[in-house]
Design an enzyme around this catalytic site. Structure first.
Site, PDB file in Angstrom:
ATOM      1  N   HIS A   1      58.478  37.941  42.499  1.00  0.00           N
ATOM      2  CA  HIS A   1      58.305  37.526  43.575  1.00  0.00           C
ATOM      3  C   HIS A   1      59.264  37.470  44.532  1.00  0.00           C
ATOM      4  O   HIS A   1      59.256  36.349  45.038  1.00  0.00           O
ATOM      5  CB  HIS A   1      57.156  36.355  43.694  1.00  0.00           C
ATOM      6  CG  HIS A   1      55.898  36.678  43.288  1.00  0.00           C
ATOM      7  ND1 HIS A   1      54.753  37.506  44.050  1.00  0.00           N
ATOM      8  CD2 HIS A   1      54.875  36.361  42.188  1.00  0.00           C
ATOM      9  CE1 HIS A   1      53.552  37.676  43.394  1.00  0.00           C
ATOM     10  NE2 HIS A   1      53.920  37.031  42.235  1.00  0.00           N
TER      11      HIS A   1
ATOM     12  N   GLN B   1      36.344  45.029  51.625  1.00  0.00           N
ATOM     13  CA  GLN B   1      36.544  43.475  52.255  1.00  0.00           C
ATOM     14  C   GLN B   1      35.775  42.400  51.468  1.00  0.00           C
ATOM     15  O   GLN B   1      34.401  42.380  51.411  1.00  0.00           O
ATOM     16  CB  GLN B   1      36.210  43.392  53.642  1.00  0.00           C
ATOM     17  CG  GLN B   1      36.491  42.421  54.372  1.00  0.00           C
ATOM     18  CD  GLN B   1      37.751  41.894  54.626  1.00  0.00           C
ATOM     19  OE1 GLN B   1      38.661  42.834  55.002  1.00  0.00           O
ATOM     20  NE2 GLN B   1      38.399  40.859  54.216  1.00  0.00           N
TER      21      GLN B   1
ATOM     22  N   TRP C   1      54.909  30.262  38.296  1.00  0.00           N
ATOM     23  CA  TRP C   1      56.156  31.060  38.718  1.00  0.00           C
ATOM     24  C   TRP C   1      57.370  30.494  38.547  1.00  0.00           C
ATOM     25  O   TRP C   1      58.598  30.602  39.470  1.00  0.00           O
ATOM     26  CB  TRP C   1      55.844  31.435  40.389  1.00  0.00           C
ATOM     27  CG  TRP C   1      54.624  32.040  40.617  1.00  0.00           C
ATOM     28  CD1 TRP C   1      54.294  33.300  40.272  1.00  0.00           C
ATOM     29  CD2 TRP C   1      53.656  31.589  41.314  1.00  0.00           C
ATOM     30  NE1 TRP C   1      53.009  33.622  40.605  1.00  0.00           N
ATOM     31  CE2 TRP C   1      52.352  32.496  41.467  1.00  0.00           C
ATOM     32  CE3 TRP C   1      53.486  30.313  41.933  1.00  0.00           C
ATOM     33  CZ2 TRP C   1      51.281  32.422  42.128  1.00  0.00           C
ATOM     34  CZ3 TRP C   1      52.300  30.211  42.676  1.00  0.00           C
ATOM     35  CH2 TRP C   1      51.326  31.089  42.546  1.00  0.00           C
TER      36      TRP C   1
ATOM     37  N   LYS D   1      49.377  35.196  46.375  1.00  0.00           N
ATOM     38  CA  LYS D   1      48.160  34.881  46.840  1.00  0.00           C
ATOM     39  C   LYS D   1      47.653  35.530  48.314  1.00  0.00           C
ATOM     40  O   LYS D   1      46.996  34.831  49.080  1.00  0.00           O
ATOM     41  CB  LYS D   1      47.800  33.284  46.881  1.00  0.00           C
ATOM     42  CG  LYS D   1      48.137  32.671  45.684  1.00  0.00           C
ATOM     43  CD  LYS D   1      47.930  33.568  44.339  1.00  0.00           C
ATOM     44  CE  LYS D   1      46.295  33.457  44.209  1.00  0.00           C
ATOM     45  NZ  LYS D   1      45.654  34.251  42.927  1.00  0.00           N
TER      46      LYS D   1
END
Length: 507
Positions: free
Chosen positions: A144, A352, A238, A90
């Site tokens: 991750h 952005q 996860w 994230k």
């Protein structure tokens, strides 16, 4: 009145056309193209200045050396260099990871097929990858994987498999990490400083001599925490993450679960914050630090205050010594620093996005302060990272401005030289025309020159003879009084030579 204005307008037009013709004559090539564009075009706004809502004037809080600010690696994509992307949950890492495989100008672009997440990123002329990331090699060191896992796993995976497209099995990952931890424990340098990844010279090079350049993306801790909560609320877990440290994963007692069942979907924010074992707390510090320095996930190794201090300092050091890191809140600056660091340009500019799922969550000031308290290490790390990031950006922009100023000065010197050359050429042409006119008026111009030379030679010979005769007469008169010596003759000859030299100089 109209006739005078028309004449004035015609004169201005003629003057402008004359200036254009002179400029084309002085600088006919492409050297003055940029100069013309800057002269006749409106100033382009700086795309990096208004991408965020922070104040225009940035005041640094930390003192960094020039080597800390200058990040420019000699990345050899055709050799053995490898970019390793540490993807923290994230933080916008998925978007940045796609940029790496789909948006970089390369001699041999990555091959990405429709419907497949992974792309083939081979070096030019080789069947080896130059990128170790989710979208190129998959989760080759676990889902991750953090700094502790990557720095132990990546060298073994790359040295063991020339083609890193093949993802090793889960059991193979355990074997790799266990072997790496045994090598680490068996090495003579077993102290914390030597084993810390801060010593990038040891950690960023494999046994085969490959250079590993670690990169990552960070995000504002409160926004990242809320985004992870929303992601978990939708069913993400996860659970496949290994969390291997020192050759083994943590036990259920060392890392208890915050929920029972398959997932934690529908979890309220209060329940999410109340779990003391929630890995979302201070996730960025934990994933960037060397967990072996604090006994991995065993909280009984050292006091909590000391553990937090070691983890924070390790994360700061590792982040500072990374080849590159970016911030989610500064997309264009992140793109700029990556391009300057690796000398690799993106095809399309980064975008952005100020509106995200986390920004849509409305929380009270009390809840925000509690989230900041739960992530106090991440808050300190992000403050440090933002300061270093903006200082690096200002440093690189200043170097760009200095280089642009140097190029402008070179252009001015070039134009000045061309103008002087043109001026001297025009003068030379005018002198040659005058000489041609004189030659047409005087049919034998060499006669006067020969006459002048003959007169000068005769005058010189007569002066020399007179000087010699007077010197000899003077010697004859002074011989009864003084004995003739070598010094007197030398001085006389020197005087004659000086006089002759002056005559020759006058000629």
């Amino acid at each position: 009145m109209d006739e005078k204005s028309n004449k004035l307008l015609l004169a201005l037009v003629m003057l402008f056309l004359f200036a254009v013709i002179v400029l084309q004559y002085v600088c006919p090539g492409t050297e003055c193209q940029l100069l013309r564009l800057h002269a006749f075009s409106s100033p382009v706004p700086d795309p990096y200045r208004s991408e965020d809502e922070s104040s225009a004037r940035f005041v640094p809080r930390y003192n960094f050396t020039r080597s800390d600010l200058l990040r420019k690696v000699d990345f050899d994509i055709k050799g053995d260099d490898l970019i390793v992307f540490l993807h923290i949950q994230k933080t916008g890492g998925t978007t940045f990871g796609r940029h790496l495989v789909r948006n970089i100008q390369l001699e041999q672009p990555c091959e990405c097929r429709v419907g497949q997440k992974k792309c083939t990123c081979h070096r030019p002329g080789k069947r080896e990858t130059w990128l170790f990331s989710r979208f190129s090699t998959g989760w080759s060191c676990g889902l991750h994987a953090d700094w502790t896992e990557l720095t132990s796993c990546v060298p073994s995976v790359v040295d063991g498999k020339r083609d890193s497209r093949l993802r090793p099995s889960r059991w193979r990952i355990f074997q790799i990490l266990d072997a790496a931890s045994k090598d680490k424990r068996g090495s003579p340098n077993t102290n914390a400083v030597a084993n810390s990844p801060s010593s990038t010279k040891a950690r960023n090079t494999s046994k085969s001599g490959k250079n590993f350049y670690y990169i990552t993306i960070l995000r504002d801790p409160v926004s990242r925490y809320l985004s992870e909560w929303r992601h978990v609320q939708r069913g993400a877990t996860w659970k496949a993450s290994l969390h291997v440290c020192d050759g083994r994963p943590p036990t259920s007692e060392e890392l208890p679960s915050c929920y029972t069942g398959d997932d934690w979907s529908g979890c309220p924010l209060k329940e999410f914050m109340d779990c003391p074992y929630n890995l979302a707390n201070n996730r960025q510090v934990r994933m960037l630090s060397d967990l072996t320095l604090v006994g991995c996930y065993n909280l009984s190794v050292m006091p909590e205050k000391q553990r937090n201090k070691v983890l924070l300092e390790s994360a700061k050091s590792n982040l500072k010594h990374m080849a590159f890191f970016g911030l989610t809140e500064f997309q264009r600056k992140t793109q700029y620093l990556f391009e300057k660091t690796f000398n690799m340009n993106f095809i399309l500019p980064f975008t952005q996005y100020n509106t995200t799922r986390a920004s849509s969550v409305e929380i009270s000031e009390e809840i925000q302060k509690r989230i900041e308290g739960l992530n106090f290490l991440d808050m300190e790390l992000y403050s440090y990272a933002k300061d270093l990031f903006l200082q690096r950006y200002q440093f690189m922009r200043q170097k760009d401005h200095q280089e642009a100023r140097r190029k402008r000065q070179e252009q001015r010197r070039f134009l000045k030289g061309r103008l002087l050359q043109t001026h001297f050429l025009s003068q030379g042409q005018g002198q040659s025309q005058n000489q041609n006119q004189n030659q047409s008026q005087n049919p034998n111009p060499n006669a006067s020159q020969n006459l002048t030379q003959n007169l000068t030679q005769n005058l010189t010979q007569n002066l020399v003879q007179n000087l010699t005769q007077s010197s000899s007469q003077k010697e004859n008169r002074e011989s009864p009084k003084h004995n003739p010596g070598k010094e007197q003759n030398d001085s006389t000859s020197n005087g004659a030579n000086d006089y002759i030299g002056s005559v020759e100089k006058w000629r």
